[in-house]
Design an enzyme around this catalytic site. Structure first.
Site, mmCIF file in Angstrom:
data_model
loop_
_atom_site.group_PDB
_atom_site.id
_atom_site.type_symbol
_atom_site.label_atom_id
_atom_site.label_comp_id
_atom_site.label_asym_id
_atom_site.label_seq_id
_atom_site.Cartn_x
_atom_site.Cartn_y
_atom_site.Cartn_z
ATOM 1 N N ASP A 1 3.352 -1.920 10.681
ATOM 2 C CA ASP A 1 2.834 -3.024 11.496
ATOM 3 C C ASP A 1 3.377 -2.990 12.918
ATOM 4 O O ASP A 1 2.812 -3.586 13.825
ATOM 5 C CB ASP A 1 3.186 -4.364 10.851
ATOM 6 C CG ASP A 1 2.423 -4.501 9.557
ATOM 7 O OD1 ASP A 1 2.880 -3.946 8.542
ATOM 8 O OD2 ASP A 1 1.338 -5.106 9.575
ATOM 9 N N ARG B 1 -0.434 -14.277 13.593
ATOM 10 C CA ARG B 1 0.533 -13.554 12.762
ATOM 11 C C ARG B 1 1.516 -12.857 13.709
ATOM 12 O O ARG B 1 1.096 -12.224 14.677
ATOM 13 C CB ARG B 1 -0.162 -12.536 11.844
ATOM 14 C CG ARG B 1 -1.004 -13.209 10.750
ATOM 15 C CD ARG B 1 -1.376 -12.248 9.646
ATOM 16 N NE ARG B 1 -0.228 -11.864 8.832
ATOM 17 C CZ ARG B 1 -0.285 -10.892 7.922
ATOM 18 N NH1 ARG B 1 -1.398 -10.225 7.709
ATOM 19 N NH2 ARG B 1 0.784 -10.592 7.204
ATOM 20 N N ARG C 1 -6.568 -8.182 7.125
ATOM 21 C CA ARG C 1 -5.126 -7.963 7.293
ATOM 22 C C ARG C 1 -4.938 -6.469 7.518
ATOM 23 O O ARG C 1 -5.899 -5.698 7.478
ATOM 24 C CB ARG C 1 -4.290 -8.535 6.128
ATOM 25 C CG ARG C 1 -4.931 -8.686 4.825
ATOM 26 C CD ARG C 1 -5.274 -7.391 4.168
ATOM 27 N NE ARG C 1 -4.146 -6.486 4.150
ATOM 28 C CZ ARG C 1 -4.204 -5.175 4.091
ATOM 29 N NH1 ARG C 1 -5.374 -4.557 4.069
ATOM 30 N NH2 ARG C 1 -3.130 -4.415 4.064
ATOM 31 N N GLY C 2 -3.679 -6.055 7.726
ATOM 32 C CA GLY C 2 -3.445 -4.669 8.115
ATOM 33 C C GLY C 2 -3.467 -4.619 9.642
ATOM 34 O O GLY C 2 -4.396 -5.147 10.276
ATOM 35 N N ALA C 3 -2.433 -3.998 10.210
ATOM 36 C CA ALA C 3 -2.228 -4.103 11.658
ATOM 37 C C ALA C 3 -3.472 -3.735 12.497
ATOM 38 O O ALA C 3 -3.892 -4.516 13.358
ATOM 39 C CB ALA C 3 -1.011 -3.276 12.058
ATOM 40 N N ASN D 1 7.311 -2.473 8.238
ATOM 41 C CA ASN D 1 6.134 -2.437 7.350
ATOM 42 C C ASN D 1 6.337 -3.469 6.235
ATOM 43 O O ASN D 1 7.381 -4.125 6.151
ATOM 44 C CB ASN D 1 5.938 -1.024 6.783
ATOM 45 C CG ASN D 1 4.585 -0.857 6.115
ATOM 46 O OD1 ASN D 1 3.564 -1.265 6.665
ATOM 47 N ND2 ASN D 1 4.545 -0.262 4.936
ATOM 48 N N LYS D 2 5.363 -3.566 5.372
ATOM 49 C CA LYS D 2 5.381 -4.550 4.282
ATOM 50 C C LYS D 2 6.702 -4.536 3.522
ATOM 51 O O LYS D 2 7.274 -3.472 3.266
ATOM 52 C CB LYS D 2 4.207 -4.220 3.346
ATOM 53 C CG LYS D 2 4.008 -5.122 2.165
ATOM 54 C CD LYS D 2 3.888 -6.594 2.509
ATOM 55 C CE LYS D 2 2.802 -6.881 3.543
ATOM 56 N NZ LYS D 2 2.778 -8.293 3.963
ATOM 57 N N GLN E 1 -1.268 -6.297 -2.351
ATOM 58 C CA GLN E 1 -2.273 -5.524 -1.608
ATOM 59 C C GLN E 1 -2.478 -4.134 -2.215
ATOM 60 O O GLN E 1 -3.537 -3.537 -2.077
ATOM 61 C CB GLN E 1 -1.877 -5.362 -0.132
ATOM 62 C CG GLN E 1 -1.891 -6.645 0.670
ATOM 63 C CD GLN E 1 -0.521 -7.286 0.734
ATOM 64 O OE1 GLN E 1 0.265 -7.202 -0.206
ATOM 65 N NE2 GLN E 1 -0.208 -7.936 1.833
HETATM 66 O O1 MRU Z 1 0.504 -8.459 5.379
HETATM 67 P P1 MRU Z 1 -0.476 -7.338 5.580
HETATM 68 O O2 MRU Z 1 -1.331 -7.074 4.379
HETATM 69 O O3 MRU Z 1 -1.269 -7.482 6.854
HETATM 70 O O4 MRU Z 1 0.463 -6.071 5.751
HETATM 71 C C1 MRU Z 1 -0.126 -4.805 5.939
HETATM 72 C C2 MRU Z 1 0.857 -3.712 5.973
HETATM 73 O O5 MRU Z 1 2.050 -3.908 5.887
HETATM 74 C C3 MRU Z 1 0.307 -2.340 6.208
HETATM 75 O O6 MRU Z 1 1.065 -1.380 5.542
HETATM 76 C C4 MRU Z 1 0.376 -2.084 7.726
HETATM 77 O O7 MRU Z 1 -0.287 -3.090 8.438
HETATM 78 C C5 MRU Z 1 -0.228 -0.807 8.094
HETATM 79 S S1 MRU Z 1 -1.970 -0.912 7.973
HETATM 80 C C6 MRU Z 1 -2.705 0.473 8.530
#
Ligand code: MRU
Length: 367
Positions: free
Chosen positions: A244, A90, A53-55, A254-255, A203
């Site tokens: 993201d 996603r 996960r993470g963009a 973002n999250k 996370q």
């Molecule tokens: O749902 P996730 O864990 O994929 O969400 C991740 C985030 O929101 C991160 O902050 C974002 O992707 C930046 S990662 C470098």
């Protein structure tokens, strides 16, 4: 990054030259497990179920997903079906579409018999670029941290607040929001990180805390609601978060919960920075609030929490009444007006059209 005395990336090509290996992030921090992806379905599953996960890492995994999908079929139509399957995994992180479109347009310019090898080369390039780009984000972000440190009277650490995980696990290496932290630590600047636990999937608690502990960086886990209080009491020097998807007008998705941190930061004059690679900028969307698709995830993520019991087993427990239902929007949008600056691989800029176009002038046509 090093774990113990071994260097790891978050994704790599296996020795057989075809399968791909990842660290299963659903098992951290309690178990370090490497999982092998051998098919398109494996890659799609890993993205959907958030083993990765993470963009930026979602993008890198999708690039290898294209390779795995092409192993036994490589026509233009196959490529389109593979791309569609991956993009649907996603909805919010734009790096997923960016990586799949980059793979597709490169591969369509190559004859069918050469596509598989070309795909693996391009995916490796995407991963290597991601590492270079994130390290550059770290170098630019380090200067912001250094400036704050110089203005401190004593040897007091710089206190950074971060949300979710935008560390090396969210990218191929280095991370985005945590890259400046790692660079500052390397440069000998005392640093302390307030780690938002980041409900519902935690996370922050499970990944950011694990990363920082592995690198020996001082950190404190806080509940998501603590940030505003800490800012009111001068205990946060700056916030750095990942994203993201950021629109070319500077709105930052973002999250979930990032927006509330940005509001608290604004009210307390705490600088609020967003660290991102160019691949996270959506040049097609102007209004983030109206146009960025927000992923709605399973209610179970809110109703249940997973953890390690005192006897060492990993278990889920329900925290709400049986009859209670839940809503689970996974991301929110912080308007550009609340963002102090964007830390990119090309430098730091204001969150908005002028700032972004000053760093990415080649995207200016038509804007
Ligand atoms: O749902 P996730 O864990 O994929 O969400 C991740 C985030 O929101 C991160 O902050 C974002 O992707 C930046 S990662 C470098």
């Amino acid at each position: 990054m090093k774990i113990g005395d071994r260097y790891y990336r978050s994704i790599w090509q296996a020795d057989d030259g075809r399968s791909v290996e990842i660290i299963d992030q659903t098992r951290l921090p309690h178990e370090f497990k490497v999982v092998s992806l051998t098919s398109l379905n494996d890659a799609a599953h890993a993205i959907r179920e958030m083993q990765v996960r993470g963009a930026p890492l979602i993008g890198a995994t999708a690039a290898y997903g294209v390779c795995l999908g092409l192993n036994d079929r490589a026509s233009a139509l196959d490529l389109e079906m593979i791309a569609n399957q991956l993009i649907s995994c996603r909805p919010t992180a734009v790096n997923l579409r960016w990586a799949v479109e980059r793979m597709s347009s490169h591969l369509l310019s190559i004859t069918e018999d050469l596509r598989v090898d070309a795909a693996y080369r391009e995916a490796a390039l995407i991963c290597n670029e991601d590492v270079r780009v994130n390290e550059a984000i770290g170098t630019h972000g380090l200067e912001l941290i250094r400036k704050i440190y110089k203005n401190k009277s004593s040897n007091e650490p710089v206190h950074v607040l971060t949300h979710c995980n935008a560390g090396w696990l969210a990218t191929v290496d280095w991370g985005t929001a945590l890259a400046p932290v790692y660079k500052a630590h390397e440069a000998g600047i005392p640093i302390h990180v307030w780690v938002d636990e980041t409900r519902p999937r935690s996370q922050g608690a499970s990944l950011t805390a694990w990363e920082l502990a592995a690198q020996g960086i001082d950190h404190s886990l806080i509940v998501d609601n603590a940030g505003g209080h800490l800012m009111q009491h001068g205990m946060v020097d700056l916030c750095i978060v990942g994203t993201d998807r950021t629109t070319w007008t500077g709105d930052v998705c973002n999250k979930i919960g990032t927006y509330l941190k940005a509001l608290a930061a604004k009210d307390n004059d705490v600088p609020f920075y967003v660290a991102l690679p160019g691949s996270t900028i959506d040049w097609r969307i102007e209004n983030g609030l109206k146009k960025i698709p927000i992923e709605e995830r399973s209610a179970d993520e809110v109703l249940w929490v997973q953890g390690k019991t005192q006897t060492g087993s990993i278990e889920s427990v329900r925290i709400a009444p049986q009859e209670t239902s839940a809503a689970n929007p996974a991301f929110d949008v912080t308007p550009a007006s609340l963002v102090t600056g964007l830390i990119t691989e090309r430098g730091v800029c204001s969150a908005g059209r002028a700032g972004l176009l000053s760093l990415y002038p080649e995207m200016g046509e038509g804007k």
